[in-house]
Design an enzyme around this catalytic site. Structure first.
Site, PDB file in Angstrom:
ATOM      1  N   LYS A  90     -10.602 144.656 -10.155  1.00 16.36           N
ATOM      2  CA  LYS A  90     -11.271 143.357 -10.254  1.00 16.36           C
ATOM      3  C   LYS A  90     -12.760 143.512 -10.548  1.00 16.36           C
ATOM      4  CE  LYS A  90     -10.104 140.232  -7.277  1.00 16.36           C
ATOM      5  NZ  LYS A  90      -9.977 139.444  -6.027  1.00 16.36           N
ATOM      6  N   LYS A 102     -11.197 147.592   0.983  1.00 12.66           N
ATOM      7  CA  LYS A 102     -10.681 146.452   1.731  1.00 12.66           C
ATOM      8  C   LYS A 102     -10.519 146.881   3.181  1.00 12.66           C
ATOM      9  CE  LYS A 102      -9.417 142.167   0.735  1.00 12.66           C
ATOM     10  NZ  LYS A 102     -10.110 141.288  -0.220  1.00 12.66           N
ATOM     11  N   ASN A 216     -11.065 127.653   1.839  1.00 11.14           N
ATOM     12  CA  ASN A 216     -12.328 127.699   1.107  1.00 11.14           C
ATOM     13  C   ASN A 216     -12.111 127.665  -0.407  1.00 11.14           C
ATOM     14  OD1 ASN A 216     -14.406 129.771  -0.329  1.00 11.14           O
ATOM     15  ND2 ASN A 216     -15.466 128.499   1.168  1.00 11.14           N
TER      16      ASN A 216
END
Length: 411
Positions: A90, A102, A216
């Site tokens: 990404k 992560k 969100n």
């Protein structure tokens, strides 16, 4: 197929299209470091509780590793590995100077008090503080965490290393967080959707949208898309699902969602079965919740012409094949939801420079990156005669592979 297996599969397909050397391919797939720590804290009632924390640092050839920290009961090594790898591709697709990482703690944040969450976050930071850093690994919020979590990490890390605002992103603005960061992933979804629809001679105005997930990302995407003339016809979250074929009043839904902690009971739409949200009639479907929600069981029933993957890994490979045969265009997660990490990069840059940007500059820069990213993905699609998912994967994997070779990985 779980998230790790699916991510590995997509990587290997991209590596084959690129003709990567088998040794290089293996090197790119193996994580740089996997960390597992025990976090024991005193609870408010005086008893002790232990939780397992993870941090997977996948790749650092293009820059410091970057990735969120999530607090979820389902956090496990496979999931964290998959998401760390996805972050590598990404950040490369977004063309920002980061690698992928992560992390997470296996816990239910809803069952912990604020003081217990703070103690847990500080203990976790104590266990990993020497493995993260401004030029090493920069965490960010994810599911179950927020700007307050990042403030605790910043404070605890600074006790060991001195004040270092750039060690985390997604912070409160009072501690160096970037303006526009809260809306960044949702705004990135807006820009990505605009780019895709423009490619097909359409605009957001007049299109019918279904949004799965009203956290969100989903709430900001719905709000911004509605503001550009898109019609939000159905929305769901963990409390339920609602539908109004004439269009949902998103500002009113946002107000209701805050007051009632969910979309359930909103009087401007009719309740529907949450399981049907993905197969509601619409032009554009935006899965913005959990992974693996689009699968072989429901793919044939999906009516959308376009799918914008605002969540991580929402579409299984089997569903990919089914939808491709139906002519559904899927904008993959490693491009579509990269707005958050892109503005995290802007925040990191601002912290290092000690100079804060205004919100207009942040949003304009994000539009530039998202627009350019779509063009780069399309160029790889043309080069390798592939769909958008493989276009994005070949773009990301190629950039990481080139950086790896240039830095002398075999030396």
């Amino acid at each position: 197929m779980n998230a790790l297996a699916a991510t590995n599969r997509n990587f290997k397909l991209a590596a084959r299209l690129l003709g990567l050397d088998s040794k290089l391919e293996k090197s790119l797939l193996i994580p740089f470091r996997e960390i597992k720590v025990e976090c024991t804290i005193p609870k408010d009632d005086g008893t002790l509780a232990s939780f397992v924390g993870f941090r997977v640092q996948h790749d650092q050839w293009r820059g410091p590793m970057k990735g969120g920290i999530r607090y979820q009961p389902e956090v496990d090594p496979d999931e964290v590995n998959a998401l760390a790898q996805l972050m590598t591709w990404k950040t490369a697709v977004a063309n920002i100077p980061y690698g992928g990482a992560k992390g997470g703690i296996g816990c239910n944040p809803g069952e912990l008090s604020l003081s217990e969450l703070e103690r847990l976050t500080r203990v976790f930071t104590q266990k990993i503080h020497d493995l993260i850093g401004v030029s090493t690994d920069v965490p960010a919020p994810d599911m179950g965490t927020n700007s307050q979590t990042m403030a605790w990490i910043l404070d605890e890390y600074s006790k060991f290393h001195g004040y270092s605002p750039a060690v985390v992103t997604g912070k409160p603005t009072d501690l160096g967080g970037s303006l526009g960061r809260d809306a960044a992933t949702g705004r990135g979804v807006l820009f990505a959707t605009e780019a895709l629809l423009h490619e097909h001679g359409k605009s957001i105005a007049g299109q019918r949208f279904v949004v799965q997930g009203f956290g969100n990302v989903g709430s900001w995407a719905a709000q911004l898309i509605s503001g550009h003339g898109g019609k939000i016809v159905a929305v769901s979250d963990i409390t339920g699902a609602i539908k109004n074929s004439k269009g949902i009043d998103v500002p009113s839904l946002l107000k209701h969602s805050v007051e009632h902690r969910g979309v359930k009971g909103f009087n401007g739409a009719d309740p529907i079965d949450p399981k049907s949200i993905l197969v509601e009639d619409c032009d554009v479907l935006i899965p913005a919740a959990l992974g693996g929600v689009i699968n072989r069981e429901n793919a044939n029933e999906i009516k959308a012409k376009f799918i914008i993957e605002a969540a991580n890994h929402p579409t299984d490979p089997e569903a990919d094949e089914i939808l491709s045969k139906k002519g559904v265009i899927i904008l993959p997660d490693i491009y579509a939801n990269s707005g958050g990490v892109t503005v995290s990069y802007f925040e990191w840059v601002q912290n290092i420079q000690g100079f804060m940007w205004d919100e207009e500059k942040v949003n304009n820069e994000l539009r530039t990156y998202m627009t350019r990213g779509f063009k780069d993905v399309k160029e790889m699609c043309r080069t390798h005669n592939c769909d958008l998912r493989m276009g994005a994967f070949t773009l990301g994997v190629n950039r990481v592979a080139r950086a790896t070779v240039l830095r002398g990985w075999e030396a």
